[in-house]
Design an enzyme around this catalytic site. Structure first.
Site, mmCIF file in Angstrom:
data_model
loop_
_atom_site.group_PDB
_atom_site.id
_atom_site.type_symbol
_atom_site.label_atom_id
_atom_site.label_comp_id
_atom_site.label_asym_id
_atom_site.label_seq_id
_atom_site.Cartn_x
_atom_site.Cartn_y
_atom_site.Cartn_z
ATOM 1 N N GLY A 12 -2.432 3.853 -13.887
ATOM 2 C CA GLY A 12 -1.008 3.582 -14.563
ATOM 3 C C GLY A 12 -0.205 4.742 -14.573
ATOM 4 N N ASN A 105 -15.205 6.431 -4.323
ATOM 5 C CA ASN A 105 -14.484 5.275 -4.709
ATOM 6 C C ASN A 105 -15.288 3.914 -4.874
ATOM 7 O OD1 ASN A 105 -11.710 5.956 -5.124
ATOM 8 N ND2 ASN A 105 -11.887 6.869 -3.093
ATOM 9 N N GLN A 112 -15.280 -1.622 -11.687
ATOM 10 C CA GLN A 112 -13.920 -2.597 -11.897
ATOM 11 C C GLN A 112 -14.224 -3.964 -11.637
ATOM 12 O OE1 GLN A 112 -10.606 -0.489 -10.688
ATOM 13 N NE2 GLN A 112 -10.908 1.227 -11.909
ATOM 14 N N GLY A 130 -5.792 0.961 -3.785
ATOM 15 C CA GLY A 130 -6.376 2.421 -3.646
ATOM 16 C C GLY A 130 -7.351 2.507 -2.452
ATOM 17 N N ASP A 159 1.960 -1.696 5.814
ATOM 18 C CA ASP A 159 1.903 -1.529 7.141
ATOM 19 C C ASP A 159 2.695 -2.845 7.973
ATOM 20 O OD1 ASP A 159 -0.369 0.337 7.062
ATOM 21 O OD2 ASP A 159 -1.354 -1.248 5.904
ATOM 22 N N ARG A 162 6.285 -1.828 7.570
ATOM 23 C CA ARG A 162 6.661 -0.618 8.249
ATOM 24 C C ARG A 162 6.923 -1.150 9.646
ATOM 25 N NH1 ARG A 162 1.625 3.344 5.955
ATOM 26 N NH2 ARG A 162 3.002 4.262 4.625
ATOM 27 N N HIS A 187 -6.589 -1.130 6.874
ATOM 28 C CA HIS A 187 -5.504 -0.175 6.366
ATOM 29 C C HIS A 187 -5.970 1.389 6.558
ATOM 30 C CE1 HIS A 187 -2.214 1.868 4.378
ATOM 31 N NE2 HIS A 187 -3.109 2.534 3.748
HETATM 32 P P1 NAX Z 1 -2.056 9.424 -7.577
HETATM 33 O O1 NAX Z 1 -3.200 10.138 -7.300
HETATM 34 O O2 NAX Z 1 -0.630 9.699 -8.130
HETATM 35 O O3 NAX Z 1 -2.475 8.295 -8.825
HETATM 36 C C1 NAX Z 1 -3.667 7.780 -8.963
HETATM 37 C C2 NAX Z 1 -4.122 7.528 -10.351
HETATM 38 O O4 NAX Z 1 -5.301 6.802 -10.383
HETATM 39 C C3 NAX Z 1 -4.352 8.919 -11.190
HETATM 40 O O5 NAX Z 1 -3.294 8.823 -12.477
HETATM 41 C C4 NAX Z 1 -5.601 8.992 -11.599
HETATM 42 O O6 NAX Z 1 -5.776 9.415 -12.832
HETATM 43 C C5 NAX Z 1 -5.756 7.349 -11.701
HETATM 44 N N1 NAX Z 1 -7.360 6.824 -11.471
HETATM 45 C C6 NAX Z 1 -8.351 7.620 -10.798
HETATM 46 N N2 NAX Z 1 -9.558 6.846 -10.847
HETATM 47 C C7 NAX Z 1 -9.172 5.908 -11.587
HETATM 48 C C8 NAX Z 1 -10.252 4.877 -12.407
HETATM 49 N N3 NAX Z 1 -11.426 5.081 -12.098
HETATM 50 N N4 NAX Z 1 -9.573 4.142 -13.065
HETATM 51 C C9 NAX Z 1 -8.386 4.041 -13.507
HETATM 52 N N5 NAX Z 1 -7.434 4.928 -12.794
HETATM 53 C C10 NAX Z 1 -8.081 6.201 -12.144
HETATM 54 O O7 NAX Z 1 -2.074 8.357 -6.327
HETATM 55 P P2 NAX Z 1 -0.956 7.439 -5.868
HETATM 56 O O8 NAX Z 1 0.055 7.995 -5.107
HETATM 57 O O9 NAX Z 1 -0.387 6.351 -6.990
HETATM 58 O O10 NAX Z 1 -1.901 6.475 -4.716
HETATM 59 C C11 NAX Z 1 -2.965 5.685 -5.312
HETATM 60 C C12 NAX Z 1 -3.872 5.201 -4.264
HETATM 61 O O11 NAX Z 1 -3.087 4.292 -3.397
HETATM 62 C C13 NAX Z 1 -4.331 6.195 -3.312
HETATM 63 O O12 NAX Z 1 -5.920 5.571 -3.131
HETATM 64 C C14 NAX Z 1 -3.853 5.889 -2.260
HETATM 65 O O13 NAX Z 1 -4.482 6.647 -1.034
HETATM 66 C C15 NAX Z 1 -3.563 4.572 -2.071
HETATM 67 N N6 NAX Z 1 -2.372 3.949 -1.234
HETATM 68 C C16 NAX Z 1 -2.715 3.075 -0.556
HETATM 69 C C17 NAX Z 1 -1.908 2.296 0.374
HETATM 70 C C18 NAX Z 1 -2.075 1.111 0.942
HETATM 71 O O14 NAX Z 1 -1.337 0.727 1.927
HETATM 72 N N7 NAX Z 1 -3.096 0.344 0.700
HETATM 73 C C19 NAX Z 1 -0.578 3.016 0.794
HETATM 74 C C20 NAX Z 1 -0.049 4.294 -0.380
HETATM 75 C C21 NAX Z 1 -1.159 5.040 -0.901
HETATM 76 O O15 NAX Z 1 -1.749 5.847 0.045
#
Ligand code: NAX
Length: 323
Positions: A12, A105, A112, A130, A159, A162, A187
Site C-alpha cells: 500500500g 516472492n 498471502q 507483484g 502488456d 501497451r 508477464h
Molecule cells: P515498490 O517497491 O514501490 O512498492 C512495493 C511495496 O510492497 C513496498 O512498499 C513494500 O514495502 C511492499 N511489500 C513488500 N513485501 C510486502 C509484503 N510481504 N506484504 C505487503 N507489502 C509488501 O514497487 P511498485 O513499483 O509499486 O511495484 C510493485 C510490484 O509490481 C513489483 O513487483 C513490480 O515488479 C510489479 N509490476 C508488475 C507489473 C505487471 O504488469 N504485472 C507492471 C508494473 C510492475 O513492474
C-alpha cells in the site's frame, strides 16, 4: 446506496499503490455509485509511510470511501475482502538470480494465499500484480485450497494496453478502433503480443502493417517496454500499471467490451496444459471470465505460445516446494 465492497491492496505504500488507491477511491474500478472499504497491507518498515498514505486518502474526503485501515498482518488485511490486489513484492536485489527472486516472492505469496483462504469472502477476486506475477498467482492459488483457483489471476493488462497503444500509433487510429488484441503467456520478455487475430476499424491488422514491423519492432517493443520505462524514467511503470490493474478488475467485475488478456489458470485450451497461470484471450460477463475458443493459430503464433509456456513451467519447477 449499495453496500460497501471491501478491497485489500498489498504494498500500500509503494509506487503503484500511490496511483492505484486514489483511482479506486474515486470510483474508477467499481463504479461511481459503489462505496469501498480499503484494507491496506504493508511490511513493518513501511508502516510509517503507509500511515502517510492513509492520511492523504482521508484528506481527499472521497465520498465513496467508507473506511480505510492499514496493517502489517495479512489475516487482518484480507478479513472479509471481496477484491484483493496483491501488488507488494520483493524487488530484485543486487546479485539476486531470477530463481532467488522467485523463492523470496514465493514465500510472500504462499503466506498471502493462506491468509486469503482463511479470511477473505468466499467469492473473493484476486489480482496479482507483484512480479513474477503469473507464478506468484499460482503460488497464492495453490495455498488457498478452499477457494477456486479461477479466483486468482495475474496482471497482463499492462502488456495488452501497451500493445493496443503501439498498434494504434502505427496505424494512425485510436485504441478504440482495435478489436481482438491478445497477449499470450507470461508477464515477462517471453510474452507473445499477437496481432494476428486483431482488427483495426474492422479490417485485419496484419493487412495494415508490414510483417517486418510486426515481428521485429512491435513484438520486441511490447516485450521490453517495462525496461524502456525504467531506462527513461529511472523508475518502473507505476501509473500505467495502476491503470491496467483498474481495467483488469473493472472488466472482471463489470464485464468487458470485447476481448481482453488475463493471466488465468491454464485449462488445456489451445494446448496449454493445466498447472500454470497463462495469459489467454477472455471475455468477461456477470463477474466471470471465459476463454475465447477456436481461434486459428498459425505456426508463428504456436511457436511463441509454446516458448512462453515453457518459461512458466520452468518457473513452476523452481517453486515446486511452495505449490
Ligand atoms: P515498490 O517497491 O514501490 O512498492 C512495493 C511495496 O510492497 C513496498 O512498499 C513494500 O514495502 C511492499 N511489500 C513488500 N513485501 C510486502 C509484503 N510481504 N506484504 C505487503 N507489502 C509488501 O514497487 P511498485 O513499483 O509499486 O511495484 C510493485 C510490484 O509490481 C513489483 O513487483 C513490480 O515488479 C510489479 N509490476 C508488475 C507489473 C505487471 O504488469 N504485472 C507492471 C508494473 C510492475 O513492474
Amino acid at each position: 446506496m449499495k453496500d460497501p465492497v471491501r478491497v485489500a491492496i498489498t504494498g500500500g505504500a509503494g509506487n503503484i499503490s500511490y496511483s492505484l488507491i486514489f483511482r479506486i477511491a474515486a470510483g474508477d474500478m467499481l463504479g461511481p455509485d459503489q462505496p469501498v472499504i480499503l484494507q491496506l497491507l504493508e511490511i513493518p518498515p513501511a508502516m510509517d509511510a503507509l500511515k502517510g498514505v492513509i492520511m492523504e486518502i482521508n484528506d481527499c474526503a472521497f465520498p465513496l470511501v467508507h473506511g480505510v485501515s492499514g496493517t502489517d498482518k495479512p489475516d487482518e488485511a484480507f478479513k472479509d475482502v471481496d477484491i484483493a490486489l496483491l501488488v507488494g513484492s520483493r524487488p530484485r536485489g543486487k546479485g539476486m538470480e531470477r530463481s532467488d527472486l522467485l523463492k523470496a516472492n514465493g514465500e510472500i505469496f504462499s503466506v498471502q494465499g493462506k491468509a486469503l483462504n482463511d479470511n477473505a469472502s468466499r467469492d473473493v477476486k484476486v489480482l496479482v500484480v507483484g512480479n513474477p506475477a503469473n507464478t506468484n498467482a499460482l503460488i497464492a492459488a495453490s495455498n488457498a485450497p478452499d477457494l477456486d483457483n479461477r479466483q486468482f489471476t495475474a496482471m497482463m493488462r499492462l502488456d495488452h494496453n501497451r500493445s493496443l497503444s503501439q498498434l494504434a500509433q502505427k496505424t494512425g487510429t485510436q485504441v478504440t478502433d482495435i478489436e481482438k488484441m491478445i497477449v499470450w503467456g507470461n508477464h515477462s520478455a517471453t510474452q507473445y503480443p499477437d496481432i494476428s487475430q486483431a482488427t483495426v476499424k474492422g479490417q485485419p491488422a496484419l493487412e495494415q502493417v508490414d510483417r517486418d514491423w510486426y515481428e521485429n519492432d512491435f513484438i520486441p517493443t511490447v516485450q521490453k517496454r517495462g525496461a524502456a520505462i525504467i531506462e527513461a524514467r529511472g523508475a518502473s511503470s507505476a501509473a500505467s500499471a495502476a491503470s491496467a490493474a483498474i481495467d483488469h478488475v473493472r472488466d472482471w467485475v463489470q464485464g468487458s467490451d470485447g476481448i481482453v488478456s488475463m493471466g488465468i489458470p491454464a485449462d488445456g485450451s489451445y494446448g496449454i496444459a493445466e498447472g500454470i497461470m497463462y495469459s489467454f484471450p477472455v471475455t468477461c460477463k456477470n463477474g466471470e471470465y471465459t476463454i475465447v475458443q477456436d481461434l486459428d493459430i498459425d505456426d508463428f503464433s504456436r511457436d511463441r505460445m509454446q516458448a512462453t509456456e515453457k518459461e512458466l513451467r520452468e518457473e513452476r519447477e523452481a517453486v515446486s516446494d511452495l505449490i
